[in-house]
Design an enzyme around this catalytic site. Structure first.
Site, PDB file in Angstrom:
ATOM      1  N   ARG A  73      -5.500   2.128  18.393  1.00 19.73           N
ATOM      2  CA  ARG A  73      -5.147   0.705  18.361  1.00 19.73           C
ATOM      3  C   ARG A  73      -4.645   0.194  19.699  1.00 19.73           C
ATOM      4  NH1 ARG A  73      -2.330   0.410  12.308  1.00 19.73           N
ATOM      5  NH2 ARG A  73      -4.293   0.134  11.172  1.00 19.73           N
TER       6      ARG A  73
ATOM      7  N   GLU B 276       2.786  -0.419  12.391  1.00 22.03           N
ATOM      8  CA  GLU B 276       1.749  -1.156  11.677  1.00 22.03           C
ATOM      9  C   GLU B 276       1.716  -2.634  12.076  1.00 22.03           C
ATOM     10  OE1 GLU B 276      -0.526  -0.465   8.986  1.00 22.03           O
ATOM     11  OE2 GLU B 276      -0.311   1.593   9.687  1.00 22.03           O
TER      12      GLU B 276
ATOM     13  N   GLY C 277      -4.860   7.472   5.707  1.00 17.07           N
ATOM     14  CA  GLY C 277      -3.902   8.504   6.070  1.00 17.07           C
ATOM     15  C   GLY C 277      -3.099   8.984   4.890  1.00 17.07           C
TER      16      GLY C 277
ATOM     17  N   LYS D 225       0.837  -1.199   0.000  1.00 14.81           N
ATOM     18  CA  LYS D 225       0.000   0.000   0.000  1.00 14.81           C
ATOM     19  C   LYS D 225       0.869   1.246   0.000  1.00 14.81           C
ATOM     20  CE  LYS D 225      -1.469   1.725   3.798  1.00 14.81           C
ATOM     21  NZ  LYS D 225      -2.143   2.051   5.085  1.00 14.81           N
ATOM     22  N   SER D 226       1.899   1.264   0.845  1.00 17.80           N
ATOM     23  CA  SER D 226       2.740   2.445   0.975  1.00 17.80           C
ATOM     24  C   SER D 226       3.464   2.767  -0.327  1.00 17.80           C
ATOM     25  CB  SER D 226       3.761   2.233   2.099  1.00 17.80           C
ATOM     26  OG  SER D 226       3.114   2.020   3.332  1.00 17.80           O
TER      27      SER D 226
ATOM     28  N   HIS E  60      -4.240   6.086  14.610  1.00 13.28           N
ATOM     29  CA  HIS E  60      -4.397   5.415  13.319  1.00 13.28           C
ATOM     30  C   HIS E  60      -5.899   5.235  13.027  1.00 13.28           C
ATOM     31  CE1 HIS E  60      -0.093   3.690  12.578  1.00 13.28           C
ATOM     32  NE2 HIS E  60      -0.095   4.978  12.842  1.00 13.28           N
TER      33      HIS E  60
ATOM     34  N   LYS F 226      -9.697  -2.551   3.052  1.00  5.19           N
ATOM     35  CA  LYS F 226      -8.883  -1.341   3.043  1.00  5.19           C
ATOM     36  C   LYS F 226      -7.554  -1.595   2.348  1.00  5.19           C
ATOM     37  CE  LYS F 226      -6.575   1.833   6.269  1.00  5.19           C
ATOM     38  NZ  LYS F 226      -7.004   3.128   5.703  1.00  5.19           N
TER      39      LYS F 226
END
Length: 423
Positions: free
Chosen positions: A341, A310, A92, A23-24, A337, A407
Protein backbone atom coordinates in the site's frame (compact mmCIF):
# COMPACT_ATOMS: atom_id res chain seq x y z
CA UNK A 1 -12.91 -4.82 -15.93
CA UNK A 2 -14.79 -1.60 -16.59
CA UNK A 3 -13.29 1.64 -15.35
CA UNK A 4 -15.50 3.37 -12.77
CA UNK A 5 -15.44 7.17 -12.84
CA UNK A 6 -15.48 8.45 -9.27
CA UNK A 7 -18.32 10.96 -8.84
CA UNK A 8 -17.33 14.57 -8.17
CA UNK A 9 -19.21 16.51 -5.49
CA UNK A 10 -20.92 19.74 -6.47
CA UNK A 11 -21.52 20.93 -2.89
CA UNK A 12 -21.37 19.83 0.76
CA UNK A 13 -22.26 16.20 1.43
CA UNK A 14 -24.83 15.87 4.21
CA UNK A 15 -25.98 12.39 5.07
CA UNK A 16 -26.53 9.72 7.68
CA UNK A 17 -25.13 6.35 6.63
CA UNK A 18 -25.72 2.95 8.17
CA UNK A 19 -22.89 0.61 7.36
CA UNK A 20 -22.53 -3.14 7.76
CA UNK A 21 -20.68 -4.62 10.71
CA UNK A 22 -16.97 -4.63 11.42
CA UNK A 23 -14.97 -7.16 9.42
CA UNK A 24 -12.55 -7.63 12.32
CA UNK A 25 -15.29 -8.26 14.87
CA UNK A 26 -17.26 -10.55 12.55
CA UNK A 27 -14.19 -12.69 11.84
CA UNK A 28 -13.33 -13.04 15.52
CA UNK A 29 -16.92 -13.80 16.46
CA UNK A 30 -17.05 -16.57 13.86
CA UNK A 31 -13.89 -18.25 15.18
CA UNK A 32 -14.84 -17.96 18.86
CA UNK A 33 -18.32 -19.28 18.08
CA UNK A 34 -16.86 -22.23 16.16
CA UNK A 35 -14.75 -23.21 19.18
CA UNK A 36 -17.47 -22.67 21.81
CA UNK A 37 -19.26 -25.36 23.79
CA UNK A 38 -22.70 -24.30 22.55
CA UNK A 39 -24.49 -22.35 19.83
CA UNK A 40 -23.85 -18.66 19.16
CA UNK A 41 -25.51 -15.86 17.23
CA UNK A 42 -23.85 -12.97 15.41
CA UNK A 43 -26.07 -9.91 15.18
CA UNK A 44 -25.58 -7.46 12.28
CA UNK A 45 -22.52 -9.22 10.83
CA UNK A 46 -20.61 -8.05 7.82
CA UNK A 47 -21.58 -10.01 4.72
CA UNK A 48 -18.64 -9.59 2.36
CA UNK A 49 -16.07 -11.72 0.61
CA UNK A 50 -13.70 -11.97 3.60
CA UNK A 51 -16.36 -13.00 6.09
CA UNK A 52 -18.02 -15.43 3.68
CA UNK A 53 -14.61 -17.05 3.18
CA UNK A 54 -14.19 -17.33 6.95
CA UNK A 55 -17.59 -18.96 7.27
CA UNK A 56 -16.62 -21.34 4.47
CA UNK A 57 -13.34 -22.22 6.19
CA UNK A 58 -15.17 -23.14 9.39
CA UNK A 59 -17.79 -25.17 7.52
CA UNK A 60 -14.94 -27.10 5.87
CA UNK A 61 -13.79 -28.38 9.27
CA UNK A 62 -17.24 -29.39 10.50
CA UNK A 63 -18.81 -26.25 11.98
CA UNK A 64 -22.39 -25.39 11.04
CA UNK A 65 -22.54 -21.72 10.04
CA UNK A 66 -25.92 -20.42 8.88
CA UNK A 67 -25.57 -17.15 6.98
CA UNK A 68 -29.02 -17.25 5.45
CA UNK A 69 -30.15 -14.05 7.15
CA UNK A 70 -28.33 -10.79 6.58
CA UNK A 71 -29.02 -9.48 10.08
CA UNK A 72 -28.28 -12.59 12.14
CA UNK A 73 -25.92 -15.49 11.57
CA UNK A 74 -25.91 -18.58 13.76
CA UNK A 75 -23.03 -20.92 14.55
CA UNK A 76 -23.38 -24.47 15.87
CA UNK A 77 -20.03 -26.03 16.85
CA UNK A 78 -19.36 -29.60 15.81
CA UNK A 79 -16.62 -32.19 15.99
CA UNK A 80 -13.72 -30.65 14.10
CA UNK A 81 -12.61 -32.78 11.16
CA UNK A 82 -10.02 -32.49 8.43
CA UNK A 83 -9.85 -33.76 4.85
CA UNK A 84 -10.73 -30.28 3.62
CA UNK A 85 -9.47 -27.55 1.32
CA UNK A 86 -9.89 -23.90 2.31
CA UNK A 87 -9.87 -20.89 -0.02
CA UNK A 88 -8.59 -17.88 1.93
CA UNK A 89 -9.02 -15.43 -0.97
CA UNK A 90 -6.88 -12.43 -0.05
CA UNK A 91 -8.14 -12.30 3.54
CA UNK A 92 -5.47 -12.04 6.22
CA UNK A 93 -7.99 -13.05 8.87
CA UNK A 94 -8.83 -16.32 7.12
CA UNK A 95 -5.27 -17.32 6.21
CA UNK A 96 -4.11 -16.67 9.79
CA UNK A 97 -7.08 -17.39 12.07
CA UNK A 98 -8.17 -20.65 10.43
CA UNK A 99 -4.96 -22.76 10.55
CA UNK A 100 -4.87 -22.93 14.38
CA UNK A 101 -8.51 -24.08 14.26
CA UNK A 102 -7.54 -26.70 11.68
CA UNK A 103 -4.79 -27.91 14.02
CA UNK A 104 -7.55 -28.87 16.48
CA UNK A 105 -9.28 -30.99 13.83
CA UNK A 106 -8.68 -34.65 13.00
CA UNK A 107 -7.12 -34.85 9.53
CA UNK A 108 -5.48 -32.64 6.96
CA UNK A 109 -6.63 -29.20 5.89
CA UNK A 110 -5.02 -27.43 2.92
CA UNK A 111 -5.03 -23.65 2.57
CA UNK A 112 -4.47 -21.49 -0.52
CA UNK A 113 -5.92 -18.33 -1.99
CA UNK A 114 -5.53 -15.54 -4.52
CA UNK A 115 -2.07 -15.28 -6.13
CA UNK A 116 -0.99 -12.28 -4.03
CA UNK A 117 -2.05 -14.09 -0.85
CA UNK A 118 1.07 -16.20 -1.20
CA UNK A 119 3.15 -13.06 -0.55
CA UNK A 120 1.52 -12.22 2.76
CA UNK A 121 3.48 -12.96 5.96
CA UNK A 122 2.72 -16.38 7.46
CA UNK A 123 6.09 -17.82 8.48
CA UNK A 124 5.99 -16.59 12.13
CA UNK A 125 2.59 -18.23 12.64
CA UNK A 126 3.67 -21.46 10.94
CA UNK A 127 6.81 -21.64 13.07
CA UNK A 128 4.88 -20.87 16.26
CA UNK A 129 2.38 -23.64 15.55
CA UNK A 130 5.25 -26.03 14.85
CA UNK A 131 6.72 -24.98 18.18
CA UNK A 132 3.44 -26.04 19.79
CA UNK A 133 3.69 -29.47 18.19
CA UNK A 134 1.52 -28.95 15.09
CA UNK A 135 2.64 -30.59 11.85
CA UNK A 136 2.44 -28.12 8.94
CA UNK A 137 3.75 -28.21 5.40
CA UNK A 138 4.29 -24.74 3.95
CA UNK A 139 5.68 -23.20 0.80
CA UNK A 140 9.42 -22.35 0.73
CA UNK A 141 8.45 -18.79 1.69
CA UNK A 142 6.89 -20.12 4.89
CA UNK A 143 3.40 -19.21 3.72
CA UNK A 144 0.67 -20.35 1.35
CA UNK A 145 -0.07 -22.87 0.09
CA UNK A 146 0.12 -24.81 3.33
CA UNK A 147 -1.29 -28.00 4.78
CA UNK A 148 -2.14 -28.51 8.46
CA UNK A 149 -2.08 -32.11 9.67
CA UNK A 150 -4.53 -31.88 12.56
CA UNK A 151 -4.25 -34.37 15.40
CA UNK A 152 -7.50 -33.45 17.12
CA UNK A 153 -5.70 -31.47 19.80
CA UNK A 154 -2.89 -28.98 20.33
CA UNK A 155 -0.87 -29.38 23.50
CA UNK A 156 -0.03 -25.67 23.77
CA UNK A 157 2.43 -24.21 26.24
CA UNK A 158 4.98 -21.44 25.70
CA UNK A 159 6.09 -20.09 22.35
CA UNK A 160 7.89 -17.00 21.01
CA UNK A 161 6.82 -15.13 17.88
CA UNK A 162 7.93 -12.07 15.95
CA UNK A 163 4.60 -10.46 15.10
CA UNK A 164 6.01 -7.16 13.85
CA UNK A 165 4.54 -7.85 10.39
CA UNK A 166 0.94 -8.17 11.58
CA UNK A 167 -1.04 -8.23 14.82
CA UNK A 168 -3.14 -10.99 13.23
CA UNK A 169 -0.26 -13.39 13.88
CA UNK A 170 -0.88 -12.93 17.62
CA UNK A 171 -4.68 -12.88 17.40
CA UNK A 172 -4.65 -16.11 15.38
CA UNK A 173 -3.00 -18.02 18.23
CA UNK A 174 -4.93 -16.33 21.03
CA UNK A 175 -8.36 -17.10 19.55
CA UNK A 176 -7.75 -20.86 19.54
CA UNK A 177 -5.60 -20.97 22.69
CA UNK A 178 -8.40 -21.78 25.19
CA UNK A 179 -8.82 -25.09 23.36
CA UNK A 180 -5.12 -25.97 23.68
CA UNK A 181 -4.55 -28.63 26.33
CA UNK A 182 -2.10 -26.45 28.29
CA UNK A 183 -3.39 -23.10 27.11
CA UNK A 184 -0.81 -20.66 25.78
CA UNK A 185 1.91 -18.29 26.92
CA UNK A 186 2.81 -16.22 23.85
CA UNK A 187 5.78 -13.86 23.82
CA UNK A 188 6.49 -11.35 21.09
CA UNK A 189 10.14 -10.58 20.39
CA UNK A 190 10.96 -8.05 17.70
CA UNK A 191 9.94 -4.56 16.56
CA UNK A 192 6.59 -3.32 17.92
CA UNK A 193 3.45 -5.18 16.95
CA UNK A 194 1.35 -2.91 14.69
CA UNK A 195 -2.40 -2.33 15.02
CA UNK A 196 -2.51 -2.73 18.80
CA UNK A 197 -6.25 -1.89 18.96
CA UNK A 198 -6.97 -5.11 17.07
CA UNK A 199 -5.14 -7.07 19.77
CA UNK A 200 -7.26 -5.39 22.43
CA UNK A 201 -10.35 -6.35 20.43
CA UNK A 202 -9.16 -9.97 20.45
CA UNK A 203 -8.61 -10.10 24.21
CA UNK A 204 -11.91 -8.31 24.94
CA UNK A 205 -13.83 -10.78 22.80
CA UNK A 206 -12.03 -13.78 24.31
CA UNK A 207 -13.03 -12.61 27.78
CA UNK A 208 -16.62 -12.05 26.62
CA UNK A 209 -16.67 -15.72 25.56
CA UNK A 210 -15.43 -16.83 28.98
CA UNK A 211 -11.68 -17.16 28.39
CA UNK A 212 -9.15 -16.20 31.05
CA UNK A 213 -6.58 -13.91 29.43
CA UNK A 214 -3.71 -11.99 31.02
CA UNK A 215 -2.19 -9.27 28.86
CA UNK A 216 -0.86 -7.14 31.70
CA UNK A 217 2.80 -7.69 30.72
CA UNK A 218 3.81 -5.88 27.51
CA UNK A 219 4.29 -8.27 24.58
CA UNK A 220 3.21 -11.31 26.62
CA UNK A 221 -0.23 -12.92 26.46
CA UNK A 222 -1.32 -15.79 28.69
CA UNK A 223 -4.49 -17.72 27.91
CA UNK A 224 -5.70 -20.39 30.34
CA UNK A 225 -7.12 -23.63 28.95
CA UNK A 226 -10.87 -23.92 29.34
CA UNK A 227 -14.22 -23.88 27.57
CA UNK A 228 -15.51 -21.00 25.48
CA UNK A 229 -19.19 -20.19 25.95
CA UNK A 230 -21.74 -19.77 23.23
CA UNK A 231 -22.47 -16.06 22.97
CA UNK A 232 -24.65 -13.53 21.18
CA UNK A 233 -22.26 -11.13 19.47
CA UNK A 234 -23.41 -7.57 18.73
CA UNK A 235 -21.25 -6.42 15.83
CA UNK A 236 -20.44 -2.72 15.65
CA UNK A 237 -20.43 -0.78 12.37
CA UNK A 238 -17.05 -1.02 10.64
CA UNK A 239 -14.99 2.01 11.63
CA UNK A 240 -12.37 1.55 8.89
CA UNK A 241 -15.16 1.14 6.35
CA UNK A 242 -16.66 4.43 7.53
CA UNK A 243 -13.44 6.38 6.93
CA UNK A 244 -14.10 7.30 3.26
CA UNK A 245 -17.62 8.49 4.14
CA UNK A 246 -16.24 10.70 6.91
CA UNK A 247 -13.63 11.94 4.42
CA UNK A 248 -16.45 12.97 2.08
CA UNK A 249 -17.76 15.34 4.76
CA UNK A 250 -14.28 16.78 5.29
CA UNK A 251 -13.47 17.30 1.62
CA UNK A 252 -16.81 18.94 0.80
CA UNK A 253 -17.42 20.90 4.01
CA UNK A 254 -20.45 18.75 4.77
CA UNK A 255 -21.65 16.50 7.59
CA UNK A 256 -21.79 12.70 7.70
CA UNK A 257 -23.15 10.65 10.60
CA UNK A 258 -22.36 6.97 11.06
CA UNK A 259 -25.66 5.73 12.46
CA UNK A 260 -25.79 2.99 15.06
CA UNK A 261 -22.41 3.75 16.58
CA UNK A 262 -22.22 2.36 20.15
CA UNK A 263 -21.51 4.53 23.18
CA UNK A 264 -18.63 2.20 24.06
CA UNK A 265 -16.62 0.61 21.29
CA UNK A 266 -13.94 -2.07 20.87
CA UNK A 267 -12.61 -0.21 17.81
CA UNK A 268 -10.02 2.64 17.88
CA UNK A 269 -12.50 5.51 17.69
CA UNK A 270 -10.32 7.79 19.85
CA UNK A 271 -7.41 7.42 17.42
CA UNK A 272 -9.67 8.08 14.43
CA UNK A 273 -11.12 11.15 16.14
CA UNK A 274 -7.65 12.56 16.82
CA UNK A 275 -6.59 12.01 13.21
CA UNK A 276 -9.65 13.58 11.64
CA UNK A 277 -9.53 16.51 14.06
CA UNK A 278 -5.88 17.07 13.19
CA UNK A 279 -6.83 17.14 9.52
CA UNK A 280 -9.40 19.86 10.23
CA UNK A 281 -12.69 18.09 10.99
CA UNK A 282 -15.04 18.36 13.94
CA UNK A 283 -16.04 15.00 15.44
CA UNK A 284 -18.92 14.50 17.86
CA UNK A 285 -20.81 11.54 19.27
CA UNK A 286 -24.50 11.63 20.17
CA UNK A 287 -27.30 9.15 20.55
CA UNK A 288 -27.76 9.28 16.77
CA UNK A 289 -24.21 8.10 16.03
CA UNK A 290 -20.71 9.32 15.28
CA UNK A 291 -20.71 12.57 13.29
CA UNK A 292 -17.90 14.18 11.30
CA UNK A 293 -18.30 17.74 10.04
CA UNK A 294 -16.02 19.39 7.52
CA UNK A 295 -14.98 22.90 8.55
CA UNK A 296 -14.06 24.10 5.07
CA UNK A 297 -10.36 23.63 5.80
CA UNK A 298 -8.26 20.51 5.30
CA UNK A 299 -4.82 20.64 6.92
CA UNK A 300 -1.68 18.58 6.46
CA UNK A 301 -0.55 16.44 9.40
CA UNK A 302 2.46 14.63 10.79
CA UNK A 303 1.04 11.37 12.09
CA UNK A 304 2.19 7.97 13.32
CA UNK A 305 -0.40 5.55 11.94
CA UNK A 306 1.16 2.35 13.28
CA UNK A 307 -1.92 1.52 15.38
CA UNK A 308 -4.41 2.30 12.60
CA UNK A 309 -2.65 1.27 9.42
CA UNK A 310 -5.96 0.38 7.75
CA UNK A 311 -6.79 4.10 7.67
CA UNK A 312 -3.64 5.05 5.75
CA UNK A 313 -5.12 5.06 2.21
CA UNK A 314 -7.98 7.40 3.11
CA UNK A 315 -5.76 9.61 5.27
CA UNK A 316 -3.24 9.78 2.43
CA UNK A 317 -6.00 10.80 0.02
CA UNK A 318 -7.06 13.57 2.40
CA UNK A 319 -3.42 14.67 2.70
CA UNK A 320 -3.22 14.94 -1.09
CA UNK A 321 -6.15 17.41 -0.98
CA UNK A 322 -4.99 19.41 2.05
CA UNK A 323 -3.63 22.97 2.26
CA UNK A 324 -0.15 21.95 3.44
CA UNK A 325 2.23 18.96 3.31
CA UNK A 326 1.85 15.81 5.41
CA UNK A 327 4.11 13.09 6.76
CA UNK A 328 2.55 9.67 7.44
CA UNK A 329 4.77 7.36 9.49
CA UNK A 330 4.83 3.94 11.13
CA UNK A 331 3.14 1.98 8.34
CA UNK A 332 5.89 -0.14 6.86
CA UNK A 333 3.75 -3.17 7.72
CA UNK A 334 1.04 -2.19 5.22
CA UNK A 335 3.46 -3.03 2.42
CA UNK A 336 2.40 -6.61 3.21
CA UNK A 337 -1.36 -6.04 3.13
CA UNK A 338 -3.54 -6.75 0.08
CA UNK A 339 -0.85 -4.99 -1.91
CA UNK A 340 2.20 -2.89 -1.06
CA UNK A 341 0.00 0.00 0.00
CA UNK A 342 2.87 2.43 0.61
CA UNK A 343 4.23 2.01 -2.92
CA UNK A 344 0.77 1.89 -4.47
CA UNK A 345 -0.33 5.12 -2.77
CA UNK A 346 2.87 6.85 -3.85
CA UNK A 347 2.26 5.88 -7.49
CA UNK A 348 -1.45 6.65 -7.65
CA UNK A 349 -1.47 9.91 -5.68
CA UNK A 350 1.37 11.15 -7.89
CA UNK A 351 -0.75 10.35 -10.96
CA UNK A 352 -3.61 12.54 -9.69
CA UNK A 353 -1.37 15.52 -8.98
CA UNK A 354 0.30 15.20 -5.58
CA UNK A 355 4.06 15.28 -4.98
CA UNK A 356 4.76 12.10 -3.01
CA UNK A 357 8.01 10.81 -1.53
CA UNK A 358 8.04 7.19 -0.44
CA UNK A 359 9.91 6.11 2.71
CA UNK A 360 10.38 2.60 4.11
CA UNK A 361 7.71 3.24 6.76
CA UNK A 362 5.50 5.87 5.16
CA UNK A 363 4.94 8.80 2.86
CA UNK A 364 5.61 12.52 2.53
CA UNK A 365 2.72 14.09 0.62
CA UNK A 366 2.63 17.61 -0.79
CA UNK A 367 -0.68 18.57 -2.42
CA UNK A 368 -0.65 19.80 -5.99
CA UNK A 369 -3.10 20.75 -8.73
CA UNK A 370 -5.34 17.75 -9.25
CA UNK A 371 -5.46 16.03 -12.59
CA UNK A 372 -7.55 13.27 -14.10
CA UNK A 373 -6.04 9.79 -14.26
CA UNK A 374 -6.86 6.13 -13.96
CA UNK A 375 -6.37 5.27 -10.28
CA UNK A 376 -5.22 1.65 -10.07
CA UNK A 377 -6.79 -0.29 -7.21
CA UNK A 378 -4.52 -3.39 -7.14
CA UNK A 379 -7.45 -5.62 -6.09
CA UNK A 380 -7.37 -3.64 -2.82
CA UNK A 381 -10.57 -2.21 -1.36
CA UNK A 382 -8.74 0.47 0.64
CA UNK A 383 -7.00 1.74 -2.50
CA UNK A 384 -10.41 2.05 -4.15
CA UNK A 385 -11.60 4.10 -1.18
CA UNK A 386 -8.62 6.43 -1.56
CA UNK A 387 -9.32 6.97 -5.26
CA UNK A 388 -12.98 7.70 -4.59
CA UNK A 389 -12.05 10.36 -2.01
CA UNK A 390 -9.69 12.11 -4.45
CA UNK A 391 -12.42 11.99 -7.10
CA UNK A 392 -14.71 14.10 -4.91
CA UNK A 393 -12.81 17.23 -6.00
CA UNK A 394 -10.68 16.08 -8.94
CA UNK A 395 -12.76 15.44 -12.04
CA UNK A 396 -12.02 12.45 -14.23
CA UNK A 397 -10.53 10.10 -11.64
CA UNK A 398 -11.34 6.60 -12.86
CA UNK A 399 -10.95 3.58 -10.58
CA UNK A 400 -9.56 0.62 -12.49
CA UNK A 401 -11.70 -1.86 -10.54
CA UNK A 402 -14.27 -0.66 -8.04
CA UNK A 403 -15.57 -4.24 -7.66
CA UNK A 404 -12.66 -5.00 -5.31
CA UNK A 405 -14.62 -3.13 -2.61
CA UNK A 406 -16.73 -6.30 -2.30
CA UNK A 407 -13.97 -7.58 0.00
CA UNK A 408 -15.56 -5.66 2.89
CA UNK A 409 -18.45 -3.56 1.51
CA UNK A 410 -20.07 -4.93 -1.65
CA UNK A 411 -22.52 -2.03 -1.86
CA UNK A 412 -19.78 0.64 -1.77
CA UNK A 413 -20.24 1.94 -5.36
CA UNK A 414 -23.98 2.47 -4.85
CA UNK A 415 -23.61 3.95 -1.36
CA UNK A 416 -20.86 6.30 -2.56
CA UNK A 417 -22.73 7.48 -5.64
CA UNK A 418 -25.87 8.07 -3.56
CA UNK A 419 -23.88 10.02 -0.99
CA UNK A 420 -22.27 12.30 -3.57
CA UNK A 421 -25.59 12.78 -5.38
CA UNK A 422 -26.88 14.47 -2.22
CA UNK A 423 -24.11 17.11 -2.37
Amino acid sequence: MTEWIAPTATGPVTASVRLPGSKSMTARALVLSALADGPSAIERPLRARDTELMAGALRAVGVTVDTGRDDRWTVQPGELRGSARVDVGLAGTVMRFAPPVAALAEGTVTFDGDPYARNRPMRPLVEALRGLGVTIEAAPTGGLPLTVHGAGLVEGGEVVIDASASSQLVSALLLSAPRFTKGLVLRHEGPPVPSAPHLRMTTHMLRAAGAVVDDSTPDVWTVEPGPLRGHTWEIEPDLSGAAPFFAAAMVTGGTVTLAGWPVRSWQPVDRLTALLTGLGAEVTQTGEGLTVRGTGALHGIDADLSEVGELTPVVAALAALADSPSRLRGVGHIRLHETDRVAALARELTKVGADVTEHPDGLDITPGPGRSAVFETYDDHRMAHAGAVVGLTVEGVGLSDVACTSKTLPEFPELWAGLVARS
